[in-house]
Design a protein around this motif. Structure first.
Motif, PDB file in Angstrom:
ATOM      1  N   UNK A  20       0.859  -1.303   0.027  1.00  0.00           N
ATOM      2  CA  UNK A  20       0.012   0.147  -0.103  1.00  0.00           C
ATOM      3  C   UNK A  20       0.955   1.364  -0.008  1.00  0.00           C
ATOM      4  N   UNK A  21       0.368   2.154  -0.763  1.00  0.00           N
ATOM      5  CA  UNK A  21       1.172   3.556  -0.747  1.00  0.00           C
ATOM      6  C   UNK A  21       1.194   4.113   0.679  1.00  0.00           C
ATOM      7  N   UNK A  22       0.168   3.853   1.573  1.00  0.00           N
ATOM      8  CA  UNK A  22       0.240   4.474   2.809  1.00  0.00           C
ATOM      9  C   UNK A  22       0.831   3.791   3.958  1.00  0.00           C
ATOM     10  N   UNK A  23       0.923   2.492   4.026  1.00  0.00           N
ATOM     11  CA  UNK A  23       1.385   1.607   5.028  1.00  0.00           C
ATOM     12  C   UNK A  23       2.062   0.270   4.649  1.00  0.00           C
ATOM     13  N   UNK A  24       3.224   0.103   4.826  1.00  0.00           N
ATOM     14  CA  UNK A  24       4.027  -1.010   4.356  1.00  0.00           C
ATOM     15  C   UNK A  24       4.512  -1.920   5.492  1.00  0.00           C
ATOM     16  N   UNK A  25       3.873  -3.082   5.650  1.00  0.00           N
ATOM     17  CA  UNK A  25       4.333  -4.051   6.798  1.00  0.00           C
ATOM     18  C   UNK A  25       4.895  -5.429   6.102  1.00  0.00           C
ATOM     19  N   UNK A  26       6.113  -5.770   6.731  1.00  0.00           N
ATOM     20  CA  UNK A  26       6.871  -6.744   5.996  1.00  0.00           C
ATOM     21  C   UNK A  26       6.905  -7.675   6.934  1.00  0.00           C
ATOM     22  N   UNK A  27       7.329  -8.934   6.615  1.00  0.00           N
ATOM     23  CA  UNK A  27       7.683 -10.212   7.204  1.00  0.00           C
ATOM     24  C   UNK A  27       8.483  -9.989   8.556  1.00  0.00           C
ATOM     25  N   UNK A  28       8.036 -10.326   9.737  1.00  0.00           N
ATOM     26  CA  UNK A  28       8.693 -10.177  11.046  1.00  0.00           C
ATOM     27  C   UNK A  28      10.078 -11.195  10.827  1.00  0.00           C
ATOM     28  N   UNK A 315      -7.997   4.147   8.911  1.00  0.00           N
ATOM     29  CA  UNK A 315      -8.292   5.347   9.407  1.00  0.00           C
ATOM     30  C   UNK A 315      -7.988   5.846  10.777  1.00  0.00           C
ATOM     31  N   UNK A 316      -7.386   4.991  11.460  1.00  0.00           N
ATOM     32  CA  UNK A 316      -6.774   4.758  12.681  1.00  0.00           C
ATOM     33  C   UNK A 316      -5.391   5.136  12.856  1.00  0.00           C
ATOM     34  N   UNK A 317      -4.707   4.738  11.670  1.00  0.00           N
ATOM     35  CA  UNK A 317      -3.221   4.941  11.602  1.00  0.00           C
ATOM     36  C   UNK A 317      -2.844   6.277  11.795  1.00  0.00           C
ATOM     37  N   UNK A 318      -1.813   6.497  12.706  1.00  0.00           N
ATOM     38  CA  UNK A 318      -1.253   7.882  12.950  1.00  0.00           C
ATOM     39  C   UNK A 318      -0.340   8.107  11.955  1.00  0.00           C
ATOM     40  N   UNK A 319      -0.196   9.348  11.429  1.00  0.00           N
ATOM     41  CA  UNK A 319       1.025  10.036  10.447  1.00  0.00           C
ATOM     42  C   UNK A 319       2.267   9.544  11.098  1.00  0.00           C
ATOM     43  N   UNK A 320       2.491   9.250  12.337  1.00  0.00           N
ATOM     44  CA  UNK A 320       3.665   9.044  12.713  1.00  0.00           C
ATOM     45  C   UNK A 320       4.096   7.799  12.825  1.00  0.00           C
ATOM     46  N   UNK A 321       2.968   6.706  12.570  1.00  0.00           N
ATOM     47  CA  UNK A 321       3.266   5.240  12.513  1.00  0.00           C
ATOM     48  C   UNK A 321       4.396   4.919  11.438  1.00  0.00           C
ATOM     49  N   UNK A 322       5.296   3.972  11.939  1.00  0.00           N
ATOM     50  CA  UNK A 322       6.431   3.719  11.197  1.00  0.00           C
ATOM     51  C   UNK A 322       5.991   3.142   9.780  1.00  0.00           C
ATOM     52  N   UNK A 323       5.035   2.193   9.688  1.00  0.00           N
ATOM     53  CA  UNK A 323       4.714   1.672   8.613  1.00  0.00           C
ATOM     54  C   UNK A 323       4.198   2.862   7.380  1.00  0.00           C
ATOM     55  N   UNK A 324       3.942   3.976   8.045  1.00  0.00           N
ATOM     56  CA  UNK A 324       3.511   4.962   7.280  1.00  0.00           C
ATOM     57  C   UNK A 324       4.465   6.039   6.837  1.00  0.00           C
ATOM     58  N   UNK A 325       5.237   6.426   7.857  1.00  0.00           N
ATOM     59  CA  UNK A 325       6.337   7.356   7.684  1.00  0.00           C
ATOM     60  C   UNK A 325       7.582   6.703   6.763  1.00  0.00           C
ATOM     61  N   UNK A 326       7.669   5.398   6.777  1.00  0.00           N
ATOM     62  CA  UNK A 326       8.554   4.859   5.817  1.00  0.00           C
ATOM     63  C   UNK A 326       8.015   4.081   4.636  1.00  0.00           C
ATOM     64  N   UNK A 327       6.616   4.183   4.489  1.00  0.00           N
ATOM     65  CA  UNK A 327       6.081   3.584   3.445  1.00  0.00           C
ATOM     66  C   UNK A 327       6.397   3.674   2.014  1.00  0.00           C
TER      67      UNK A 327
END
Length: 399
Positions: A20-28, A315-327
């Motif tokens: 996603x262009x908003x939040x990227x979460x990768x494998x642990x 919608x609950x994702x903060x703009x400061x969320x890591x997955x968003x900041x570095x998306x």
């Protein structure tokens, strides 16, 4: 490779996942990733690139403010890595909650030792997560466990962790202050700060430190954990002492992931259990009095089959969320678009510098949103959460 996404944003397919262009979460980071997942992030000619990268860095240099090119980055922030240590274990495994379930003080300490060992994950030589920006957060829930992490300082870099589980009546507070130094043929990262695990039902607090991370460039490229860890509970009068062996200089001989230790009475130093094993396989405890042995930790059971967290509430994702900041940076790394990744990363770093200059011109000091940050000459840096409990998160990890 597994990639999770926020469904509210435009998406594109990358390898075996969707980004996603908003939040990227990768494998642990998991046991199997030591051989496979992270290899996808490694840049070509990695050894040659590393030597050229550190060619102008003098031995003994503090690398705290050293900025890596995206070629050397995992597609995730260090805050996400800290979070994975708490909320990412195998589906059906809940090592943290087991700490609260022991019937006796010694059973609970053995469980805490197992949890402490489970926070060590295999790392791939040549790649590292992003250095978090000031005010960056990472917020994830797993069942009744809520984990909130914030970058509370940039110079020096300090990360604070607060995790609470109302159902299990436990609380975890961590303060991570990593100081990496370059020694010519290796890098040593000392993890300052304490972890405090509170088992509220039993009125017990377990205080522990973290081992050191070693990265050897020469003669054998490798990574490993080493040093001594002490886990102390003043309420029970018991403690555990663990020694992680780390890698040898030539990379031969002893198992680089082995550990030994003991559990003893703090006041008398009387040994109760001997601990032996490897943090990436099994660890056993032998009762000194009877000679009886029990397996207290099985890495394969605890750290295999890890699933990537999912965005439950975009919608609950903060703009400061890591997955968003570095998306955007992560998305570019996954697609191996290195120039685009570099441009996006520089934009984030420049914004942080600009915000710092503006605060300085106004005479303002950064105040963390979720934690209080203190410093003393005797204890160093420490953090305490402003809220009693960490709230439920928009990102969830599988039970």
């Amino acid at each position: 490779m597994v990639v999770a996404m926020s469904s509210s944003e435009p998406t594109l397919k990358v390898a075996e996942g969707i980004v996603s262009s908003k939040a990227v979460l990768t494998s642990p980071l998991a046991l199997e990733s030591f051989a496979s997942d992270q290899a996808e992030y490694k840049a070509p000619n990695i050894i040659q690139r590393i030597f050229s990268l550190f060619n102008k860095v003098r031995p003994g240099t503090d690398l705290t403010n050293f900025e890596l090119p995206p070629l050397f980055n995992l597609p995730k922030s260090q805050l996400q890595c800290y979070g994975e240590l708490v909320y990412c274990t195998s589906v059906g495994e809940d090592i943290l909650s087991k700490c609260n379930k022991g019937d006796t003080q010694i059973e609970r300490l053995l469980a805490v030792v197992a949890w402490s060992i489970s926070t060590l994950r295999p790392l791939k030589f040549g790649v590292a997560p992003y250095n978090p920006v000031l005010g960056e957060t990472h917020h994830v829930s797993r069942g009744s466990l809520n984990v909130l992490i914030e970058q509370v300082s940039h110079h020096p870099p300090i990360s604070a962790v607060h995790a609470t589980n109302d159902k299990e009546n436990l609380e975890l507070i961590c303060c991570h202050h990593v100081v990496p130094k370059f020694y010519g043929a290796s890098i040593e990262a000392i993890v300052n700060g304490k972890r405090r695990l509170k088992l509220l039902s039993h009125g017990e607090t377990y205080v522990m430190n973290s081992p050191k991370l070693w990265i050897r460039v020469f003669p054998v490229p490798s990574t490993g954990w080493g040093g001594n860890v002490r886990i102390e509970c003043k309420e029970s009068g018991l403690e555990a002492q663990l020694c992680y062996k780390g890698t040898s200089f030539l990379g031969i001989g002893r198992n680089p992931r082995s550990l030994k230790g003991k559990i003893l009475e703090s006041s008398t130093l009387k040994p109760l259990y001997e601990i032996d094993g490897c943090w990436d396989s099994t660890v056993v405890a032998k009762e000194v009095k009877t000679g009886k042995t029990i397996v207290i930790y099985d890495a394969k059971e605890a750290l295999s089959r890890l699933e990537t967290p999912q965005v439950k509430d975009p919608n609950g994702l903060s703009a400061s969320e890591s997955a968003v900041v570095w998306g955007e940076v992560s998305q570019s790394i996954l697609k191996k678009e290195w120039e685009k990744a570099s441009k996006a990363k520089k934009a984030i770093e420049e914004k942080q510098r600009k915000d710092g200059r503006e605060r300085k011109s106004r005479g303002e000091t950064w105040v963390p949103k979720h934690f209080n940050l203190t410093h003393t000459k005797e204890q160093g840096w420490d953090c305490s959460p402003k809220a009693k409990c960490a709230p439920p998160a928009p990102i969830v990890a599988s039970l």
